[in-house]
Design an enzyme around this catalytic site. Sequence first.
Site, short mmCIF file in Angstrom:
data_model
loop_
_atom_site.label_atom_id
_atom_site.label_comp_id
_atom_site.label_asym_id
_atom_site.label_seq_id
_atom_site.Cartn_x
_atom_site.Cartn_y
_atom_site.Cartn_z
N TYR A 79 42.17 38.24 23.26
CA TYR A 79 42.73 37.09 22.55
C TYR A 79 43.20 37.51 21.16
CZ TYR A 79 43.11 32.29 20.77
OH TYR A 79 43.57 31.10 20.22
N THR B 288 50.62 29.15 22.07
CA THR B 288 51.63 28.76 21.08
C THR B 288 50.99 28.20 19.82
OG1 THR B 288 51.79 26.72 22.33
CG2 THR B 288 53.56 28.32 22.66
N SER C 38 37.64 23.66 26.73
CA SER C 38 37.20 23.34 25.36
C SER C 38 35.83 22.67 25.29
CB SER C 38 38.22 22.44 24.65
OG SER C 38 39.42 23.10 24.51
N SER C 39 34.90 23.17 26.09
CA SER C 39 33.54 22.64 25.99
C SER C 39 32.98 22.89 24.60
CB SER C 39 32.65 23.26 27.06
OG SER C 39 32.68 24.67 26.96
N SER C 40 33.32 24.01 23.99
CA SER C 40 32.75 24.31 22.67
C SER C 40 33.38 23.43 21.59
CB SER C 40 32.87 25.79 22.33
OG SER C 40 34.14 26.27 22.66
N ASP D 50 42.32 22.98 20.53
CA ASP D 50 41.17 22.39 21.22
C ASP D 50 40.58 21.23 20.42
OD1 ASP D 50 41.77 24.60 22.68
OD2 ASP D 50 39.94 25.69 22.25
N GLY E 221 32.67 27.46 29.43
CA GLY E 221 33.31 28.78 29.47
C GLY E 221 34.44 28.87 30.47
C1 GLA Z 1 42.05 28.86 23.57
C2 GLA Z 1 42.06 28.67 22.07
C3 GLA Z 1 43.22 27.76 21.65
C4 GLA Z 1 44.53 28.25 22.25
C5 GLA Z 1 44.40 28.55 23.74
C6 GLA Z 1 45.62 29.21 24.32
O1 GLA Z 1 41.77 27.66 24.20
O2 GLA Z 1 40.85 28.11 21.64
O3 GLA Z 1 43.29 27.68 20.26
O4 GLA Z 1 45.01 29.39 21.55
O5 GLA Z 1 43.28 29.40 24.00
O6 GLA Z 1 46.71 28.36 24.26
#
Ligand code: GLA
Length: 390
Positions: free
Chosen positions: A225, A39, A129-131, A176, A125
């Site tokens: 994605y 979203t 959100s490790s990156s 993230d 990975g």
């Molecule tokens: C990844 C992307 C985010 C978000 C999610 C899905 O984590 O980095 O920005 O789009 O996928 O919600």
Amino acid sequence: MDVNQRKQLLEQEFYRRFGCSPVLWVQAPGRVDLMGSHTDYNQGYVLTMAIDRTTWLAARPRDDRQVVIYSLNLEGGGPFSLDRITPDTQSPWTNYIRGVAAVFAAAGYPLRGFDGLIHSTIPFGSGLSSSAAVEVAAAQVFTLLNGGLDIPPVQMARLCQQAENEFVGVNSGILDQYSSLMGREGHALLLDCRHLTHQTIPLPEGVQVVICDTRAKRELTGSEYGERRAQCEAGAAQLGVSALRDLPVETFYRREAELPDILARRCRFIVEENQRVLDLADAFTRGDLAAIDRLTAASFIGARHLYQIVSPEMEAMMQAMRTGPGVIGARQAGAGFGGCMVAFVHRDATADFAAHVQSVYHRATGVMPGVYPAQAAAGAGRLVLEAENV
Ligand code: GLA
């Protein structure tokens, strides 16, 4: 490893590599989304939470224009010059730091070189959100080394996102980086991705968030994605709105027949998921556990049939989570296509739930999953450790 052991490890390794001690410590947490898959880039809502798994970056300023960066988790690393910031193909993880330096420089912020060592407890990975945490930690260091550059956190989140989009080349949303910067202990954030504002929502009493890692790797730079994102944008354009965020569920239902089938399915998921975010935040506030069950189940079904981001491993994990003792609800997390998922569990049953998920998922797939009960944590910042000598 407790906080002191972690600090000692970093300190020793820092000394071994650089011959001196770090003078600045920062931390940046990972995140898990509790509701709101995909979203964010539709300018919608996400119910997100920073978690107590973090990236630490210990640093010491340098007098030249070099950044020398290593990680205790990953091979490679080394120096790069702030005067000529280029991507690194040998150690791609350093691109998160290089990218932040590049966008800060492009935005006109002064930069100072540093020696840095990273240690992370966020699995890599797997959709936590490790990156982004590395980007946010690097942004903290660049800021603090310049006598605390005054960059408002929302602006910092945007710069880090820009590093990811433009330098690393992943066209992700703001979720993230925003979560890692703005997290609040004990709370979820109801994030509005258009206005870049949030409300803090307390987690319901007695409910434990449990992250369940399928250990099936996903690669965000993969085409899926970007393809989902393009489909959403095409659907919004065909319906004459600037983003799917602008379509309330009822309006969308009346108009979805105007779209080709595949776009209708993608857009329906986003429009409904957006509403589920608001509904889940409301359910948290009321302590309505039945609604948590209903909303998470609907989210997963939409992810499976409409958005099509559910892999076989995720099906196996869903089965394991849904049958676990004390489970209240469960769904996908992150981008999908493997990686981590999330369950809400009665706190007293957490250990039994974890044991159940491990054995059921292992039996089904032959893979031992990661099961991480997670606490809602504070956002990134300077680490003030006892006995710190700064
Ligand atoms: C990844 C992307 C985010 C978000 C999610 C899905 O984590 O980095 O920005 O789009 O996928 O919600």
